[in-house]
Design a protein around this motif. Structure first.
Motif, short mmCIF file in Angstrom:
data_model
loop_
_atom_site.label_atom_id
_atom_site.label_comp_id
_atom_site.label_asym_id
_atom_site.label_seq_id
_atom_site.Cartn_x
_atom_site.Cartn_y
_atom_site.Cartn_z
N PRO A 60 0.46 -1.05 -0.17
CA PRO A 60 0.20 0.05 -0.32
C PRO A 60 1.01 1.20 0.22
O PRO A 60 1.29 1.14 0.35
CB PRO A 60 -0.82 -0.19 1.09
N ALA A 61 0.65 1.87 -0.73
CA ALA A 61 0.84 3.79 -0.57
C ALA A 61 1.38 4.43 1.00
O ALA A 61 1.51 5.03 1.18
CB ALA A 61 0.37 4.06 -1.93
N ASP A 62 -0.02 3.67 1.71
CA ASP A 62 -0.32 4.42 3.21
C ASP A 62 -0.82 3.40 3.97
O ASP A 62 -2.06 3.11 2.89
CB ASP A 62 -1.40 5.43 3.17
N ALA A 63 -0.25 2.30 5.14
CA ALA A 63 -0.74 1.77 5.68
C ALA A 63 -1.58 2.12 6.74
O ALA A 63 -0.74 3.14 7.60
CB ALA A 63 0.62 1.23 6.15
N GLY A 64 -3.12 1.90 6.82
CA GLY A 64 -3.79 2.68 7.53
C GLY A 64 -3.31 1.97 8.56
O GLY A 64 -2.94 2.78 10.33
N LEU A 65 -3.80 0.78 8.79
CA LEU A 65 -3.62 0.02 9.95
C LEU A 65 -3.11 -1.77 9.69
O LEU A 65 -3.47 -2.56 10.13
CB LEU A 65 -5.41 -0.09 10.73
N PRO A 66 -1.41 -1.46 10.12
CA PRO A 66 -0.83 -2.71 9.91
C PRO A 66 -0.92 -3.37 10.78
O PRO A 66 -0.62 -2.60 11.97
CB PRO A 66 0.35 -1.80 8.99
N PHE A 67 -0.89 -3.94 11.03
CA PHE A 67 -0.61 -5.53 11.88
C PHE A 67 0.86 -6.34 11.38
O PHE A 67 1.45 -6.68 10.48
CB PHE A 67 -2.08 -6.54 12.08
N LEU A 68 1.05 -7.14 12.34
CA LEU A 68 1.93 -8.34 12.50
C LEU A 68 1.44 -9.15 13.20
O LEU A 68 0.85 -9.42 14.59
CB LEU A 68 3.02 -7.63 13.82
N ASP A 69 1.53 -10.74 11.99
CA ASP A 69 0.50 -11.83 12.90
C ASP A 69 2.09 -12.49 13.13
O ASP A 69 3.07 -12.82 13.02
CB ASP A 69 0.18 -12.29 11.35
N TYR A 127 3.45 3.54 14.01
CA TYR A 127 4.53 2.36 14.01
C TYR A 127 3.73 2.51 12.28
O TYR A 127 4.20 1.65 11.17
CB TYR A 127 3.31 0.83 14.15
N ALA A 128 3.10 2.78 11.97
CA ALA A 128 1.83 2.53 10.68
C ALA A 128 2.27 4.38 9.63
O ALA A 128 3.01 3.92 8.40
CB ALA A 128 0.47 2.92 10.52
N GLN A 129 2.80 5.00 10.45
CA GLN A 129 3.25 5.64 10.09
C GLN A 129 5.17 5.62 9.15
O GLN A 129 5.24 6.06 8.28
CB GLN A 129 3.91 7.44 10.98
N ALA A 183 1.90 -24.31 26.91
CA ALA A 183 1.62 -25.52 27.63
C ALA A 183 0.09 -25.71 27.66
O ALA A 183 -0.60 -26.58 27.46
CB ALA A 183 1.75 -26.00 29.19
N ARG A 184 -0.89 -24.58 27.01
CA ARG A 184 -2.29 -24.27 27.21
C ARG A 184 -3.06 -24.39 25.45
O ARG A 184 -3.47 -25.43 25.41
CB ARG A 184 -3.05 -23.37 27.87
N ALA A 185 -1.82 -24.32 24.45
CA ALA A 185 -2.54 -24.17 23.74
C ALA A 185 -1.53 -23.82 21.96
O ALA A 185 -0.78 -22.79 22.40
CB ALA A 185 -4.24 -23.06 22.99
N ILE A 186 -1.78 -23.69 20.87
CA ILE A 186 -1.15 -23.03 19.91
C ILE A 186 -1.99 -22.04 19.38
O ILE A 186 -2.91 -22.28 18.90
CB ILE A 186 -0.57 -23.92 18.61
N GLN A 187 -1.54 -20.82 18.67
CA GLN A 187 -2.28 -19.00 18.67
C GLN A 187 -1.88 -18.52 17.32
O GLN A 187 -0.76 -18.37 17.35
CB GLN A 187 -2.46 -18.57 19.48
N ASP A 188 -2.69 -18.15 17.20
CA ASP A 188 -2.54 -17.25 15.33
C ASP A 188 -3.29 -15.66 15.99
O ASP A 188 -4.09 -15.93 16.34
CB ASP A 188 -2.84 -17.85 14.47
N HIS A 189 -2.23 -14.57 16.28
CA HIS A 189 -3.13 -13.52 16.54
C HIS A 189 -2.06 -12.30 16.07
O HIS A 189 -1.17 -12.80 15.43
CB HIS A 189 -2.39 -13.47 18.16
N SER A 190 -3.15 -11.10 15.75
CA SER A 190 -2.56 -9.91 14.73
C SER A 190 -2.42 -9.09 15.98
O SER A 190 -3.65 -8.67 16.66
CB SER A 190 -3.61 -10.02 13.59
N PHE A 191 -1.36 -8.50 16.09
CA PHE A 191 -1.04 -7.13 16.84
C PHE A 191 -0.99 -5.62 16.43
O PHE A 191 -0.30 -5.67 15.09
CB PHE A 191 0.71 -7.26 17.76
#
Length: 210
Positions: free
Chosen positions: A159-168, A188-190, A174-182
């Motif tokens: 994108p020319a302008d990253a509005g709300l970028p996130f990190l996957d 960070y966007a700027q 020991a409880r679980a495996i999770q995919d999470h977006s922060f």
């Protein structure tokens, strides 16, 4: 006065249940008390029931306390992990063009250690690498700085302008495996938008591949 139950005499349906202690001098001996066979069986049954209840109460009182409460499950990894953006980093001399670096801080609040098995970003035209490389482990109550290096492979797919970028991030404990977006916030966007503009500033229309 205490009493006892003796064996049944052969051939007799009843027997005498007398006092064990002899009567005091001058006190007349009481007449023997006779118990018929069915009365004797009722007495024995009552004594057996009392003994069973007593044994059961003893087992309940002495049971292991740890069995009364199950151990609580550890929290899900995404509930105890935070990722914060720290800022841009200079790239070393000799780094290939259209490459930039950012730094984030991954912290684990509590629970068992958390292993980060993957870091990624949502844009198809960007290749991401991290230092340390995944997988890496972070203990509870500690934090780890991560250098995220991005290389633009296709300016037409960024994108020319990253509005709300996130990190996957993929997290495991020991409880679980999770995919999470922060979502790392406006700063960070700027910085990401500026780095992408610089990387693709010489590309006409962002359509030339790396």
């Amino acid at each position: 006065m205490s009493g006892g139950v003796g064996p049944v005499e052969p051939g007799e349906g009843t027997r005498a249940w007398e006092a064990e202690d002899a009567p005091a001098r001058g006190v007349p001996r009481r007449s023997p008390v006779l118990f018929h066979g069915r009365h004797r069986r009722a007495v024995l049954g009552a004594l057996a029931a009392v003994a069973l209840l007593t044994a059961g109460g003893l087992l309940w009182a002495t049971r292991p306390q740890e069995r009364q409460q199950a151990a609580p499950k550890p929290p899900f990894p995404s509930q105890v992990v935070d990722v914060d953006y720290l800022g841009p980093l200079p790239v070393p001399p000799g780094t290939r063009p259209r490459t930039f670096a950012l730094e984030v801080l991954l912290s684990v609040e509590s629970g068992p250690p958390v292993t980060t098995t993957r870091l990624a970003q949502p844009y198809a035209g960007i290749f991401l690498a991290s230092a340390p490389r995944a997988p890496f482990r972070t203990a509870a109550g500690s934090a780890r700085k991560i250098v995220v290096t991005m290389h633009v492979t296709d300016c037409g797919n960024v994108p020319a302008d990253a509005g709300l970028p996130f990190l996957d991030v993929t997290l495991r404990n020991a409880r679980a495996i999770q995919d999470h977006s922060f979502i790392l916030g406006s700063r960070y966007a700027q910085d990401l938008s500026q780095a992408l503009q610089v990387a693709c500033s010489n590309e006409s229309g962002h359509h030339q591949n790396a």
